[in-house]
Scaffold this motif. Structure first.
Motif, PDB file in Angstrom:
ATOM      1  N   LEU A   3      37.254 -15.893  41.679  1.00 29.96           N
ATOM      2  CA  LEU A   3      37.963 -17.172  41.681  1.00 29.96           C
ATOM      3  C   LEU A   3      39.416 -16.979  41.257  1.00 29.96           C
ATOM      4  CD1 LEU A   3      37.844 -20.209  42.124  1.00 29.96           C
ATOM      5  CD2 LEU A   3      37.127 -20.453  39.752  1.00 29.96           C
ATOM      6  N   SER A   4      39.661 -16.154  40.260  1.00 30.75           N
ATOM      7  CA  SER A   4      41.021 -15.901  39.805  1.00 30.75           C
ATOM      8  C   SER A   4      41.875 -15.335  40.922  1.00 30.75           C
ATOM      9  CB  SER A   4      41.022 -14.932  38.628  1.00 30.75           C
ATOM     10  OG  SER A   4      40.406 -15.512  37.516  1.00 30.75           O
ATOM     11  N   ARG A   5      41.345 -14.391  41.668  1.00 29.53           N
ATOM     12  CA  ARG A   5      42.095 -13.803  42.790  1.00 29.53           C
ATOM     13  C   ARG A   5      42.313 -14.811  43.901  1.00 29.53           C
ATOM     14  NH1 ARG A   5      39.096  -7.990  43.419  1.00 29.53           N
ATOM     15  NH2 ARG A   5      39.749  -7.148  41.417  1.00 29.53           N
ATOM     16  N   ALA A   6      41.295 -15.587  44.211  1.00 33.27           N
ATOM     17  CA  ALA A   6      41.398 -16.559  45.299  1.00 33.27           C
ATOM     18  C   ALA A   6      42.423 -17.636  44.991  1.00 33.27           C
ATOM     19  CB  ALA A   6      40.036 -17.189  45.573  1.00 33.27           C
ATOM     20  N   ILE A   7      42.464 -18.107  43.751  1.00 32.58           N
ATOM     21  CA  ILE A   7      43.386 -19.175  43.377  1.00 32.58           C
ATOM     22  C   ILE A   7      44.834 -18.700  43.456  1.00 32.58           C
ATOM     23  CG2 ILE A   7      44.146 -20.609  41.438  1.00 32.58           C
ATOM     24  CD1 ILE A   7      41.205 -20.961  40.725  1.00 32.58           C
ATOM     25  N   CYS A   8      45.075 -17.434  43.191  1.00 34.74           N
ATOM     26  CA  CYS A   8      46.438 -16.902  43.266  1.00 34.74           C
ATOM     27  C   CYS A   8      46.956 -16.872  44.699  1.00 34.74           C
ATOM     28  CB  CYS A   8      46.490 -15.505  42.664  1.00 34.74           C
ATOM     29  SG  CYS A   8      46.272 -15.493  40.883  1.00 34.74           S
ATOM     30  N   VAL A   9      46.071 -16.822  45.667  1.00 36.99           N
ATOM     31  CA  VAL A   9      46.476 -16.698  47.065  1.00 36.99           C
ATOM     32  C   VAL A   9      46.260 -17.994  47.839  1.00 36.99           C
ATOM     33  CG1 VAL A   9      46.051 -15.429  49.199  1.00 36.99           C
ATOM     34  CG2 VAL A   9      45.924 -14.244  47.009  1.00 36.99           C
ATOM     35  N   HIS A  10      45.219 -18.724  47.524  1.00 40.40           N
ATOM     36  CA  HIS A  10      44.827 -19.906  48.285  1.00 40.40           C
ATOM     37  C   HIS A  10      44.828 -21.149  47.398  1.00 40.40           C
ATOM     38  CE1 HIS A  10      43.575 -17.231  51.507  1.00 40.40           C
ATOM     39  NE2 HIS A  10      42.904 -16.528  50.610  1.00 40.40           N
ATOM     40  N   THR A  11      44.618 -22.267  48.023  1.00 39.78           N
ATOM     41  CA  THR A  11      44.511 -23.528  47.302  1.00 39.78           C
ATOM     42  C   THR A  11      43.047 -23.824  47.016  1.00 39.78           C
ATOM     43  OG1 THR A  11      46.452 -24.380  48.435  1.00 39.78           O
ATOM     44  CG2 THR A  11      44.993 -25.996  47.446  1.00 39.78           C
ATOM     45  N   ALA A  12      42.773 -24.309  45.822  1.00 38.62           N
ATOM     46  CA  ALA A  12      41.414 -24.692  45.449  1.00 38.62           C
ATOM     47  C   ALA A  12      41.455 -26.095  44.863  1.00 38.62           C
ATOM     48  CB  ALA A  12      40.831 -23.721  44.438  1.00 38.62           C
ATOM     49  N   VAL A  13      40.474 -26.905  45.209  1.00 36.70           N
ATOM     50  CA  VAL A  13      40.355 -28.254  44.671  1.00 36.70           C
ATOM     51  C   VAL A  13      39.019 -28.334  43.944  1.00 36.70           C
ATOM     52  CG1 VAL A  13      40.199 -30.703  45.210  1.00 36.70           C
ATOM     53  CG2 VAL A  13      41.743 -29.243  46.520  1.00 36.70           C
ATOM     54  N   LEU A  14      39.071 -28.750  42.702  1.00 38.71           N
ATOM     55  CA  LEU A  14      37.870 -28.882  41.886  1.00 38.71           C
ATOM     56  C   LEU A  14      37.835 -30.303  41.349  1.00 38.71           C
ATOM     57  CD1 LEU A  14      35.468 -27.481  40.378  1.00 38.71           C
ATOM     58  CD2 LEU A  14      37.068 -27.210  38.487  1.00 38.71           C
ATOM     59  N   THR A  15      36.734 -30.975  41.559  1.00 34.65           N
ATOM     60  CA  THR A  15      36.590 -32.328  41.024  1.00 34.65           C
ATOM     61  C   THR A  15      35.388 -32.369  40.099  1.00 34.65           C
ATOM     62  OG1 THR A  15      35.179 -33.087  42.849  1.00 34.65           O
ATOM     63  CG2 THR A  15      37.559 -33.358  43.104  1.00 34.65           C
ATOM     64  N   THR A  16      35.472 -33.214  39.094  1.00 36.14           N
ATOM     65  CA  THR A  16      34.366 -33.391  38.161  1.00 36.14           C
ATOM     66  C   THR A  16      34.462 -34.769  37.531  1.00 36.14           C
ATOM     67  OG1 THR A  16      33.263 -32.549  36.190  1.00 36.14           O
ATOM     68  CG2 THR A  16      35.647 -32.298  36.270  1.00 36.14           C
ATOM     69  N   ASN A  17      33.339 -35.323  37.199  1.00 33.48           N
ATOM     70  CA  ASN A  17      33.339 -36.577  36.451  1.00 33.48           C
ATOM     71  C   ASN A  17      33.058 -36.323  34.976  1.00 33.48           C
ATOM     72  OD1 ASN A  17      30.666 -35.896  36.763  1.00 33.48           O
ATOM     73  ND2 ASN A  17      29.957 -37.946  37.237  1.00 33.48           N
ATOM     74  N   VAL A  18      33.008 -35.048  34.586  1.00 31.85           N
ATOM     75  CA  VAL A  18      32.806 -34.656  33.202  1.00 31.85           C
ATOM     76  C   VAL A  18      34.166 -34.354  32.582  1.00 31.85           C
ATOM     77  CG1 VAL A  18      31.731 -32.968  31.675  1.00 31.85           C
ATOM     78  CG2 VAL A  18      30.547 -33.689  33.751  1.00 31.85           C
ATOM     79  N   PRO A  19      34.497 -34.974  31.464  1.00 32.02           N
ATOM     80  CA  PRO A  19      35.781 -34.674  30.816  1.00 32.02           C
ATOM     81  C   PRO A  19      35.867 -33.190  30.432  1.00 32.02           C
ATOM     82  CG  PRO A  19      34.701 -36.545  29.751  1.00 32.02           C
ATOM     83  CD  PRO A  19      33.721 -35.963  30.719  1.00 32.02           C
ATOM     84  N   LEU A  20      37.048 -32.620  30.559  1.00 33.42           N
ATOM     85  CA  LEU A  20      37.230 -31.206  30.224  1.00 33.42           C
ATOM     86  C   LEU A  20      36.821 -30.915  28.787  1.00 33.42           C
ATOM     87  CD1 LEU A  20      40.634 -30.480  31.990  1.00 33.42           C
ATOM     88  CD2 LEU A  20      38.315 -30.205  32.885  1.00 33.42           C
ATOM     89  N   SER A  21      36.985 -31.885  27.912  1.00 32.44           N
ATOM     90  CA  SER A  21      36.617 -31.696  26.503  1.00 32.44           C
ATOM     91  C   SER A  21      35.103 -31.546  26.304  1.00 32.44           C
ATOM     92  CB  SER A  21      37.132 -32.865  25.670  1.00 32.44           C
ATOM     93  OG  SER A  21      36.577 -34.083  26.129  1.00 32.44           O
ATOM     94  N   SER A  22      34.298 -31.909  27.287  1.00 33.71           N
ATOM     95  CA  SER A  22      32.836 -31.822  27.173  1.00 33.71           C
ATOM     96  C   SER A  22      32.250 -30.560  27.784  1.00 33.71           C
ATOM     97  CB  SER A  22      32.188 -33.041  27.845  1.00 33.71           C
ATOM     98  OG  SER A  22      32.588 -34.218  27.206  1.00 33.71           O
ATOM     99  N   TRP A  23      33.060 -29.732  28.413  1.00 32.79           N
ATOM    100  CA  TRP A  23      32.543 -28.544  29.083  1.00 32.79           C
ATOM    101  C   TRP A  23      31.881 -27.573  28.110  1.00 32.79           C
ATOM    102  CZ3 TRP A  23      34.997 -26.310  34.031  1.00 32.79           C
ATOM    103  CH2 TRP A  23      35.167 -27.322  34.964  1.00 32.79           C
ATOM    104  N   GLY A  24      32.388 -27.440  26.907  1.00 28.18           N
ATOM    105  CA  GLY A  24      31.792 -26.554  25.909  1.00 28.18           C
ATOM    106  C   GLY A  24      30.365 -26.952  25.576  1.00 28.18           C
ATOM    107  N   THR A  25      30.133 -28.240  25.472  1.00 26.84           N
ATOM    108  CA  THR A  25      28.795 -28.755  25.190  1.00 26.84           C
ATOM    109  C   THR A  25      27.860 -28.502  26.369  1.00 26.84           C
ATOM    110  OG1 THR A  25      29.760 -30.478  23.816  1.00 26.84           O
ATOM    111  CG2 THR A  25      27.489 -30.823  24.544  1.00 26.84           C
ATOM    112  N   ILE A  26      28.334 -28.759  27.567  1.00 26.67           N
ATOM    113  CA  ILE A  26      27.512 -28.592  28.766  1.00 26.67           C
ATOM    114  C   ILE A  26      27.144 -27.124  28.981  1.00 26.67           C
ATOM    115  CG2 ILE A  26      27.546 -28.753  31.297  1.00 26.67           C
ATOM    116  CD1 ILE A  26      29.214 -31.323  30.893  1.00 26.67           C
TER     117      ILE A  26
END
Length: 61
Positions: A3-26
């Motif tokens: 993913l790190s390599r792909a994002i440097c070269v291409h466009t990526a769109v990520l959507t979520t309805n989970v707040p970024l602050s809750s990712w650690g819990t999930i």
């Protein structure tokens, strides 16, 4: 790493309805969540959209 390599070269769109602050819990690991989020938001634009969700979910609108 893929993913790190792909994002440097291409466009990526990520959507979520989970707040970024809750990712650690999930993910049961704040370290893992921080590592993933760091790679995702590095050189990115985070757009937070507020408002009523218009798509029906489980019959609830």
């Amino acid at each position: 790493m893929i993913l790190s390599r792909a994002i440097c070269v291409h466009t990526a769109v990520l959507t979520t309805n989970v707040p970024l602050s809750s990712w650690g819990t999930i993910l049961n690991s704040t370290t893992t969540a921080e590592a993933i989020l760091y790679r995702l938001v590095y050189h990115s634009h985070v757009i937070k959209i507020k408002g009523k969700w218009l798509c029906p979910y489980n019959g609830v609108n």
